[in-house]
Design an enzyme around this catalytic site. Structure first.
Site, mmCIF file in Angstrom:
data_model
loop_
_atom_site.group_PDB
_atom_site.id
_atom_site.type_symbol
_atom_site.label_atom_id
_atom_site.label_comp_id
_atom_site.label_asym_id
_atom_site.label_seq_id
_atom_site.Cartn_x
_atom_site.Cartn_y
_atom_site.Cartn_z
ATOM 1 C CE1 TYR A 1 12.685 -8.364 -4.655
ATOM 2 C CE2 TYR A 1 14.896 -8.349 -4.619
ATOM 3 C CZ TYR A 1 13.848 -7.720 -5.088
ATOM 4 O OH TYR A 1 13.830 -6.815 -6.132
ATOM 5 C CG LEU B 1 0.989 4.949 -6.392
ATOM 6 C CD1 LEU B 1 0.033 5.292 -5.194
ATOM 7 C CD2 LEU B 1 1.164 6.222 -6.978
ATOM 8 N N GLY B 2 5.596 2.716 -6.093
ATOM 9 C CA GLY B 2 6.681 2.423 -5.754
ATOM 10 C C GLY B 2 8.123 3.375 -5.927
ATOM 11 C CD GLN B 3 14.192 2.954 -5.106
ATOM 12 O OE1 GLN B 3 14.162 1.761 -5.058
ATOM 13 N NE2 GLN B 3 15.189 3.643 -4.794
ATOM 14 C CE LYS C 1 12.088 -9.367 -8.098
ATOM 15 N NZ LYS C 1 10.990 -8.808 -8.832
ATOM 16 N NE ARG D 1 -1.380 1.562 1.644
ATOM 17 C CZ ARG D 1 -0.372 0.765 1.519
ATOM 18 N NH1 ARG D 1 -0.684 -0.773 1.199
ATOM 19 N NH2 ARG D 1 0.696 0.656 2.333
ATOM 20 N N GLY E 1 2.360 -1.537 -9.128
ATOM 21 C CA GLY E 1 2.940 -1.050 -8.319
ATOM 22 C C GLY E 1 3.482 0.400 -8.822
#
Length: 324
Positions: free
Chosen positions: A149, A16-18, A153, A42, A14
């Protein structure tokens, strides 16, 4: 004297995420660009700096073979597993959220078991629910979330504990509050308003808030979040009791508080409300604030930014960014 790091060869899922986009660059600054492998399902336009500044691999976390191949190729000893669907997006497609969040984590833990890797994976305030104590939520308390979500978690915390106790995998994690950043836009979380409000204040001098006045949520500025990840992963494992579910906190505020701080810096700024019932219901089920005593005692957690300090820095950095 040479610093002896626990993390040496790191794979970030992940990336390229926040969180991942900023953490990858920070890790490359600390550990060297060739020692931090960014991965994502991607490539994304606008993320060339991450893709080109060090090793990059296409990795779909629901495919354990792809994770294993990347770990073996680069001789990884630490996996920072960030790939996940966030709260609001997850409610629109809970089956996909379960698949990515849980099967992705399971695959990472299995590879870590087989290849002797440490694992960091974040939990969240979403792991709590409406029956959790709302104020100064204890480290150890009831967790009955009402979002997919949140369910993933809680399950992730327990699964990571299991892999540590059963297989000796060095698993670690924190419960992140809402994260605020000037660098990368968030990807569908309930606390996203606290990022968008700064953009709108600079660009249009007004903001329509989808979270109701008086709704307190725990928040953190991204530099503190990145520092927390590195500090926890480099901490003495013998001192860690909770390992995979540390409450960490920096500030708690409601929309009027952040509006007031921005208005102190941009006097013409105005805000109104158009409440999103889905995200409001999620926010209402979360704590107002967290007790992070365990993190402070077990690995020296201490945030640098409060709301006024963050607001000044956020507006300054974001104004520079938007000029470009």
């Amino acid at each position: 004297m040479e610093v002896c790091y626990i993390m040496k060869k790191i794979l970030v899922t992940g990336a390229l995420g926040q969180i991942g986009s900023e953490l990858t660059m920070k890790l490359r600054d600390i550990y060297g660009r060739d020692n931090v492998v960014a991965s994502s399902r991607r490539k994304k336009e606008g993320q060339e700096s991450i893709i080109e500044s060090g090793p990059f691999e296409i990795v779909e976390v629901t495919d354990g073979k792809q994770i294993s191949e990347a770990v073996k190729k680069y001789k990884i000893n630490t996996i920072v597993h960030l790939a996940a669907l966030l709260s609001a997006v997850g409610e629109h497609d809970p089956q996909k959220a379960w698949n990515i969040n849980m099967n992705g984590l399971y695959n990472v833990l299995e590879v870590a078991r087989e290849e002797n890797c440490a694992v960091f994976t974040p939990s969240s305030i979403a792991a709590f629910g409406p029956s959790t104590p709302k104020d100064k939520t204890p480290q150890d308390t009831i967790q009955r979330p009402e979002t997919m979500y949140g369910v993933t978690k809680v399950a992730g915390e327990i699964l990571s504990d299991y892999y540590f106790k059963k297989f000796g995998v060095d698993t670690r994690g924190v419960r992140f509050p809402g994260l605020i950043s000037y660098d990368t836009l968030p990807g569908g979380g309930t606390t996203d308003y606290a990022v968008h409000i700064y953009y709108e204040a600079i660009k249009h001098k007004k903001y329509t808030c989808y979270i109701q006045k008086g709704t307190y949520m725990d928040m953190m500025y991204m530099p503190d979040a990145l520092h927390a990840i590195v500090s926890l992963m480099e901490a003495d494992p013998d001192k860690l009791i909770h390992r995979n579910a540390f409450n960490i906190s920096a500030m708690s505020f409601e929309p009027e508080d952040i509006y007031g701080e921005i208005k102190n810096n941009i006097p013409e700024f105005t805000m109104d409300y158009d409440v999103d019932p889905v995200r409001q219901a999620i926010a209402d089920s979360w704590p107002n604030s967290l007790d992070d005593t365990a993190a402070r005692e077990e690995w020296g957690w201490k945030p640098e930014y409060d709301l006024p300090k963050m607001t000044v820095d956020m507006l300054t950095k974001l104004a520079d960014k938007l000029k470009k």
